[in-house]
Design a protein around this motif. Structure first.
Motif, PDB file in Angstrom:
ATOM      1  N   LEU A 270      17.332 -25.786 -86.951  1.00  0.00           N
ATOM      2  CA  LEU A 270      16.224 -25.963 -86.023  1.00  0.00           C
ATOM      3  C   LEU A 270      16.693 -25.555 -84.637  1.00  0.00           C
ATOM      4  N   GLY A 271      15.842 -24.855 -83.888  1.00  0.00           N
ATOM      5  CA  GLY A 271      16.234 -24.473 -82.545  1.00  0.00           C
ATOM      6  C   GLY A 271      15.055 -24.355 -81.605  1.00  0.00           C
ATOM      7  N   ARG A 272      15.340 -24.453 -80.325  1.00  0.00           N
ATOM      8  CA  ARG A 272      14.329 -24.303 -79.281  1.00  0.00           C
ATOM      9  C   ARG A 272      14.745 -23.183 -78.339  1.00  0.00           C
ATOM     10  N   CYS A 273      13.781 -22.387 -77.914  1.00  0.00           N
ATOM     11  CA  CYS A 273      14.015 -21.392 -76.870  1.00  0.00           C
ATOM     12  C   CYS A 273      13.641 -22.027 -75.537  1.00  0.00           C
ATOM     13  N   ILE A 274      14.601 -22.252 -74.681  1.00  0.00           N
ATOM     14  CA  ILE A 274      14.323 -22.911 -73.411  1.00  0.00           C
ATOM     15  C   ILE A 274      13.491 -22.013 -72.492  1.00  0.00           C
ATOM     16  N   ARG A 275      13.551 -20.693 -72.721  1.00  0.00           N
ATOM     17  CA  ARG A 275      12.808 -19.752 -71.882  1.00  0.00           C
ATOM     18  C   ARG A 275      11.308 -19.792 -72.184  1.00  0.00           C
ATOM     19  N   THR A 276      10.945 -19.833 -73.465  1.00  0.00           N
ATOM     20  CA  THR A 276       9.535 -19.806 -73.859  1.00  0.00           C
ATOM     21  C   THR A 276       8.980 -21.165 -74.253  1.00  0.00           C
ATOM     22  N   GLY A 277       9.865 -22.108 -74.581  1.00  0.00           N
ATOM     23  CA  GLY A 277       9.418 -23.398 -75.104  1.00  0.00           C
ATOM     24  C   GLY A 277       9.065 -23.372 -76.576  1.00  0.00           C
ATOM     25  N   HIS A 278       9.250 -22.221 -77.232  1.00  0.00           N
ATOM     26  CA  HIS A 278       8.968 -22.131 -78.659  1.00  0.00           C
ATOM     27  C   HIS A 278      10.023 -22.882 -79.466  1.00  0.00           C
ATOM     28  N   PHE A 279       9.604 -23.411 -80.610  1.00  0.00           N
ATOM     29  CA  PHE A 279      10.510 -24.021 -81.571  1.00  0.00           C
ATOM     30  C   PHE A 279      10.574 -23.148 -82.820  1.00  0.00           C
ATOM     31  N   GLY A 280      11.747 -23.115 -83.463  1.00  0.00           N
ATOM     32  CA  GLY A 280      11.880 -22.319 -84.663  1.00  0.00           C
ATOM     33  C   GLY A 280      12.785 -22.978 -85.681  1.00  0.00           C
ATOM     34  N   ALA A 281      12.642 -22.538 -86.916  1.00  0.00           N
ATOM     35  CA  ALA A 281      13.491 -23.019 -88.009  1.00  0.00           C
ATOM     36  C   ALA A 281      13.747 -21.872 -88.971  1.00  0.00           C
ATOM     37  N   VAL A 282      14.941 -21.882 -89.559  1.00  0.00           N
ATOM     38  CA  VAL A 282      15.267 -20.985 -90.666  1.00  0.00           C
ATOM     39  C   VAL A 282      15.942 -21.793 -91.750  1.00  0.00           C
TER      40      VAL A 282
ATOM     41  N   ALA B 226      18.209 -13.992 -75.943  1.00  0.00           N
ATOM     42  CA  ALA B 226      17.621 -13.167 -76.996  1.00  0.00           C
ATOM     43  C   ALA B 226      16.361 -13.830 -77.541  1.00  0.00           C
ATOM     44  N   PRO B 227      15.455 -13.058 -78.155  1.00  0.00           N
ATOM     45  CA  PRO B 227      14.266 -13.646 -78.764  1.00  0.00           C
ATOM     46  C   PRO B 227      14.645 -14.717 -79.794  1.00  0.00           C
ATOM     47  N   LEU B 228      13.846 -15.756 -79.866  1.00  0.00           N
ATOM     48  CA  LEU B 228      14.154 -16.874 -80.743  1.00  0.00           C
ATOM     49  C   LEU B 228      14.326 -16.426 -82.194  1.00  0.00           C
ATOM     50  N   GLY B 229      13.449 -15.557 -82.666  1.00  0.00           N
ATOM     51  CA  GLY B 229      13.554 -15.105 -84.043  1.00  0.00           C
ATOM     52  C   GLY B 229      14.866 -14.391 -84.318  1.00  0.00           C
ATOM     53  N   ASP B 230      15.336 -13.599 -83.369  1.00  0.00           N
ATOM     54  CA  ASP B 230      16.614 -12.909 -83.529  1.00  0.00           C
ATOM     55  C   ASP B 230      17.749 -13.919 -83.642  1.00  0.00           C
ATOM     56  N   ARG B 231      17.696 -14.954 -82.834  1.00  0.00           N
ATOM     57  CA  ARG B 231      18.750 -15.978 -82.855  1.00  0.00           C
ATOM     58  C   ARG B 231      18.731 -16.760 -84.171  1.00  0.00           C
ATOM     59  N   LEU B 232      17.544 -17.006 -84.693  1.00  0.00           N
ATOM     60  CA  LEU B 232      17.434 -17.713 -85.968  1.00  0.00           C
ATOM     61  C   LEU B 232      18.002 -16.869 -87.109  1.00  0.00           C
TER      62      LEU B 232
ATOM     63  N   ALA C 149      13.319 -18.487 -95.315  1.00  0.00           N
ATOM     64  CA  ALA C 149      12.098 -18.648 -94.527  1.00  0.00           C
ATOM     65  C   ALA C 149      12.435 -18.734 -93.051  1.00  0.00           C
ATOM     66  N   LEU C 150      11.511 -18.228 -92.241  1.00  0.00           N
ATOM     67  CA  LEU C 150      11.586 -18.318 -90.784  1.00  0.00           C
ATOM     68  C   LEU C 150      10.232 -18.807 -90.288  1.00  0.00           C
ATOM     69  N   LEU C 151      10.257 -19.880 -89.510  1.00  0.00           N
ATOM     70  CA  LEU C 151       9.038 -20.469 -88.965  1.00  0.00           C
ATOM     71  C   LEU C 151       9.209 -20.654 -87.464  1.00  0.00           C
ATOM     72  N   ILE C 152       8.240 -20.174 -86.671  1.00  0.00           N
ATOM     73  CA  ILE C 152       8.255 -20.341 -85.215  1.00  0.00           C
ATOM     74  C   ILE C 152       6.888 -20.830 -84.776  1.00  0.00           C
ATOM     75  N   VAL C 153       6.870 -21.816 -83.882  1.00  0.00           N
ATOM     76  CA  VAL C 153       5.618 -22.243 -83.266  1.00  0.00           C
ATOM     77  C   VAL C 153       5.718 -22.022 -81.768  1.00  0.00           C
ATOM     78  N   GLY C 154       4.590 -21.636 -81.164  1.00  0.00           N
ATOM     79  CA  GLY C 154       4.569 -21.349 -79.740  1.00  0.00           C
ATOM     80  C   GLY C 154       3.707 -22.335 -78.985  1.00  0.00           C
ATOM     81  N   THR C 155       2.527 -21.884 -78.542  1.00  0.00           N
ATOM     82  CA  THR C 155       1.647 -22.746 -77.763  1.00  0.00           C
ATOM     83  C   THR C 155       0.370 -23.103 -78.503  1.00  0.00           C
TER      84      THR C 155
END
Length: 218
Positions: free
Chosen positions: A6-18, A138-144, A165-171
């Motif tokens: 699980l990770g968060r992008c501090i720049r965009t506030g998006h959360f992601g999981a792989v 880097a973009p959150l998806g790339d980091r995941l 699987a890769l899941l990202i949520v934004g706003t």
């Protein structure tokens, strides 16, 4: 037989999981996220009911640690479960039940947490975290994707993987990206290819939904 992050992008506030495993349909069973709230991973003798319960606890204002503690205290057969959570502030927590099979481990870093079970090496989660935090701009998806690749390079599950699987949520209330691979000879690389193709279109898919008059396809 699963490793995930699980990770968060501090720049965009998006959360992601792989996540990836030698079983099928990992995208439907392990990662659960909500925009602006955070998310939960639930695995090992996986109980997908714990994902929505955990997200609701986070949404109610519980921290990641409080969420994991509440799930552990209220779940029958918790000894079989492995959990992780990230909250809106990027704080993380994890849980390993007493019956989770080795090798299993966890690792935490800035705005991320990784867990794994039935691994070829207990260093898999640590290597995933190191890869995720290596390029914070880097973009959150790339980091995941980098995290998944690092976990596999560290030994992974030690048996052939078949789903990822890769899941990202934004706003918005719907996912920014929800990509899944099943019954594939190299699910991580197939997932990476899907993300590379989808990423340039992701913002457009959001715009189509929220403001179709502004969407002008080339």
């Amino acid at each position: 037989m699963t490793f995930s992050l699980l990770g968060r992008c501090i720049r965009t506030g998006h959360f992601g999981a792989v996540a990836t495993t030698s079983g099928l349909s990992i995208g439907a069973r392990v990662p659960f996220l909500q925009a602006g709230t955070g998310g939960v991973l639930t695995q090992h003798r996986t109980d997908p009911r714990l994902g929505p319960r955990g997200v609701e606890l986070l949404r109610s204002g519980c921290s990641a640690a409080e969420t994991i503690a509440a799930l552990a205290a209220s779940t029958p057969d918790i000894g079989w479960r492995q959990l992780a959570a990230i909250d809106a502030a990027g704080r993380t927590a994890f849980f390993h039940g007493a019956r989770v099979k080795p090798a299993h481990n966890h690792a935490q870093g800035a705005d991320c947490v990784a867990i794994g079970n039935i691994l070829a090496s207990d260093q898999v989660p640590q290597r995933m975290v190191e890869a995720f935090v290596a390029e914070p701009e880097a973009p959150l998806g790339d980091r995941l994707i980098a995290a998944l690749r690092a976990g596999e390079a560290a030994g992974g599950e030690g048996r052939p993987l078949v789903s990822a699987a890769l899941l990202i949520v934004g706003t918005e209330s719907f996912p920014y990206a929800d990509l899944r691979v099943d019954r594939d000879a190299d699910p991580i690389e197939t997932l990476a290819s899907l993300w590379a193709e989808y990423a340039p279109q992701a913002d457009d898919y959001v715009l189509r939904a929220v403001d179709p008059m502004r969407f002008s396809p080339v």
